[in-house]
Motif scaffolding. Sequence first.
Motif, PDB file in Angstrom:
ATOM      1  N   GLU A 148      68.401  37.221  15.672  1.00 38.94           N
ATOM      2  CA  GLU A 148      68.235  37.671  17.056  1.00 38.94           C
ATOM      3  C   GLU A 148      68.098  36.457  17.971  1.00 38.94           C
ATOM      4  N   PRO A 174      74.819  36.927  14.564  1.00 38.19           N
ATOM      5  CA  PRO A 174      73.963  36.803  15.745  1.00 38.19           C
ATOM      6  C   PRO A 174      73.973  38.069  16.596  1.00 38.19           C
ATOM      7  N   VAL A 175      72.818  38.378  17.136  1.00 35.04           N
ATOM      8  CA  VAL A 175      72.634  39.503  18.055  1.00 35.04           C
ATOM      9  C   VAL A 175      72.005  38.921  19.313  1.00 35.04           C
ATOM     10  N   THR A 176      72.587  39.194  20.468  1.00 38.20           N
ATOM     11  CA  THR A 176      72.070  38.638  21.713  1.00 38.20           C
ATOM     12  C   THR A 176      71.110  39.619  22.382  1.00 38.20           C
ATOM     13  N   HIS A 178      69.215  40.193  25.706  1.00 40.78           N
ATOM     14  CA  HIS A 178      69.495  39.648  27.037  1.00 40.78           C
ATOM     15  C   HIS A 178      68.258  39.332  27.855  1.00 40.78           C
ATOM     16  N   LYS A 179      67.119  39.933  27.522  1.00 38.97           N
ATOM     17  CA  LYS A 179      65.872  39.658  28.247  1.00 38.97           C
ATOM     18  C   LYS A 179      64.756  39.609  27.221  1.00 38.97           C
ATOM     19  N   GLU A 180      63.724  38.832  27.521  1.00 35.56           N
ATOM     20  CA  GLU A 180      62.618  38.726  26.572  1.00 35.56           C
ATOM     21  C   GLU A 180      61.913  40.077  26.410  1.00 35.56           C
ATOM     22  N   LEU A 181      61.605  40.420  25.172  1.00 33.40           N
ATOM     23  CA  LEU A 181      60.783  41.617  24.947  1.00 33.40           C
ATOM     24  C   LEU A 181      60.087  41.520  23.599  1.00 33.40           C
ATOM     25  N   GLU A 182      58.891  42.100  23.552  1.00 28.26           N
ATOM     26  CA  GLU A 182      58.062  42.014  22.347  1.00 28.26           C
ATOM     27  C   GLU A 182      58.785  42.661  21.161  1.00 28.26           C
ATOM     28  N   GLY A 183      58.848  41.930  20.061  1.00 29.51           N
ATOM     29  CA  GLY A 183      59.451  42.489  18.844  1.00 29.51           C
ATOM     30  C   GLY A 183      60.958  42.371  18.793  1.00 29.51           C
ATOM     31  N   PHE A 184      61.573  41.825  19.854  1.00 31.65           N
ATOM     32  CA  PHE A 184      63.036  41.765  19.947  1.00 31.65           C
ATOM     33  C   PHE A 184      63.634  43.157  19.663  1.00 31.65           C
ATOM     34  N   VAL A 185      64.747  43.235  18.984  1.00 33.06           N
ATOM     35  CA  VAL A 185      65.373  44.544  18.746  1.00 33.06           C
ATOM     36  C   VAL A 185      64.977  45.095  17.374  1.00 33.06           C
ATOM     37  N   LEU A 186      65.066  44.264  16.344  1.00 35.88           N
ATOM     38  CA  LEU A 186      64.863  44.766  14.980  1.00 35.88           C
ATOM     39  C   LEU A 186      63.482  45.379  14.799  1.00 35.88           C
ATOM     40  N   ASN A 187      62.449  44.664  15.206  1.00 33.95           N
ATOM     41  CA  ASN A 187      61.113  45.204  14.976  1.00 33.95           C
ATOM     42  C   ASN A 187      60.764  46.369  15.897  1.00 33.95           C
ATOM     43  N   ARG A 188      61.436  46.456  17.025  1.00 34.55           N
ATOM     44  CA  ARG A 188      61.219  47.647  17.869  1.00 34.55           C
ATOM     45  C   ARG A 188      61.831  48.880  17.212  1.00 34.55           C
TER      46      ARG A 188
ATOM     47  N   ASP B 210      75.750  45.074  19.264  1.00 31.48           N
ATOM     48  CA  ASP B 210      74.738  44.194  18.675  1.00 31.48           C
ATOM     49  C   ASP B 210      73.581  44.994  18.090  1.00 31.48           C
ATOM     50  N   THR B 214      72.211  44.735  14.276  1.00 31.07           N
ATOM     51  CA  THR B 214      70.811  44.529  13.892  1.00 31.07           C
ATOM     52  C   THR B 214      70.422  45.413  12.723  1.00 31.07           C
TER      53      THR B 214
END
Lengths: 310, 310
Positions: A148, A174-176, A178-188, B210, B214
């Motif tokens: 990520e 790679p996974v983009t 686009h904005k900061e966020l807690e946990g990114f995508v995978l953990n969300r 993306d 993930t």
Amino acid sequence: MNIAIIGTGLIGQAWAIVFARGGCNVRLWDGDAAALERASGLIARQIAQLQAEHLLDDAPAATARITRCSELAQALQGADYVQENLPEVLDVKKDIFRKLDELAAPQTVLASSTSSIPASAFTEDLPGRGRCLVAHPVNPPYLVPVVELCGAPWTDAASMEKARSVMQQIGQKPVTVHKELEGFVLNRLQGALLREAFRLVQNGYVSAEDLDATVKDGLGLRWSFMGPFETIDLNAPQGLTEYCARYGGMFRSISEEQIDTEAWSPELIAELERQRRELLPSTELLQRRLWRDQRLMALLRHKRESADEA
Amino acid sequence: MNIAIIGTGLIGQAWAIVFARGGCNVRLWDGDAAALERASGLIARQIAQLQAEHLLDDAPAATARITRCSELAQALQGADYVQENLPEVLDVKKDIFRKLDELAAPQTVLASSTSSIPASAFTEDLPGRGRCLVAHPVNPPYLVPVVELCGAPWTDAASMEKARSVMQQIGQKPVTVHKELEGFVLNRLQGALLREAFRLVQNGYVSAEDLDATVKDGLGLRWSFMGPFETIDLNAPQGLTEYCARYGGMFRSISEEQIDTEAWSPELIAELERQRRELLPSTELLQRRLWRDQRLMALLRHKRESADEA
């Protein structure tokens, strides 16, 4: 391509393997000389094992592409890309990124493996903050390819693009973000599913074992080669829009029961621990992890062969 | 074992294949004689294809175990277990279960494939309501083994146990859902993850492509052979409790942003449809579904081989 690996704990070691396997020249640096020494041995052993598992072609050549550096400046010399792997402590990140930004040539991309600290928290005041970003791997990255990529608001597009290109060149996915966020995508995504899983066990609907079976013998099969959007797109004759028309109402209705935000109770965690220990005693955790890694390796070979056939 | 398949649309056909492959004698019944005739041909063709894919041993023998019945009573004669697959309409279910309960011998278990109607809604007034339950497959059940078993409050434990045993005998993976709930387990887990996926795209964090990466190159790998609880149990040295101590706080914090219950907006669905059609034009949906089924078959063979090695 020249890569500097900063910090040689488990994640740093794994990154060294990924980059060396991908044909890069890798320089390792760690503030602790003994740790650096140990890491070299562990990396060489893991590279040999990956070759035995047909997940790496030429172990001696890969190992030979890795060199240890006692000085940080030496590790950064000529580096196209830096992957930092120090402990998850804000001040540690601030300190190392200050040094990296001072010592690395201006065009070098500086990436952190952090899973919990956004790039904006440790790069704001740096002259070269535009080239700093997070490249968050899944452990171990030589078996799980997704990475990520998430910049701070000031990270420039060229650095994000270069990081993406570096990851693609070495065979990672790679996974983009686009904005900061807690946990990114995978953990969300994982968190959303886990919370429903905990809820279903807590309310007595299903055992932990049967819930796992629902995923490994059902829901998780397609997701291991398609992902959730492609799955639903193919699950109605006319595609995603038709799927949403058919099932969106059910998912919306269910979502009304998926809105609690309390911490998981100690009682619930204890009950899940009890169920898991019935299925797998503590003494077998280590062996089961080795089994998991064997299965991951076999799955990767299977996916590579299936992709070759397509 | 003698099985009656009631209703021979896509799901009924698939069940016939699963039971015949599992060594059962299968009697097919459909109120529409032409549909029954068509179904027989489609079933035989699919059985032959499964043999070609090494997912079934003896196609002629499996096909020979299936017989068509023009009368419902004939289909039910000597049946140990009935799998009903009529349209998802409450009155249709009420009517057929009244007939099934009248005609089937008292020890016969009566199961419905319904995904959306709880057993309590169509069995309450039946003398034999204790032997009625839902056995919800994932389509197609000859490629996806999980089956969710969910009784009404009055379903007796022996019938639930017998259904579980029948499923195990034919190589399916039964999951017991102890109380009725909308979506059972699989779709509740899918819904929880899908809602976060839709949310992340809606808020501009990630593209559909993306997000799928993930999962298929990250989160979905372990889930295809372990499930979510075993995954977290193996992801901290001391197991699940330690994992929750480390990451429970993050998941709780994230959950506060996962509580919206609105329907997915037409604009969001249109945007996802647009992104999907860029990746896969409508004209290629059908071919991609065939690819998906090939991949599912290859994954099943892979999992069977991996389990043999373990």
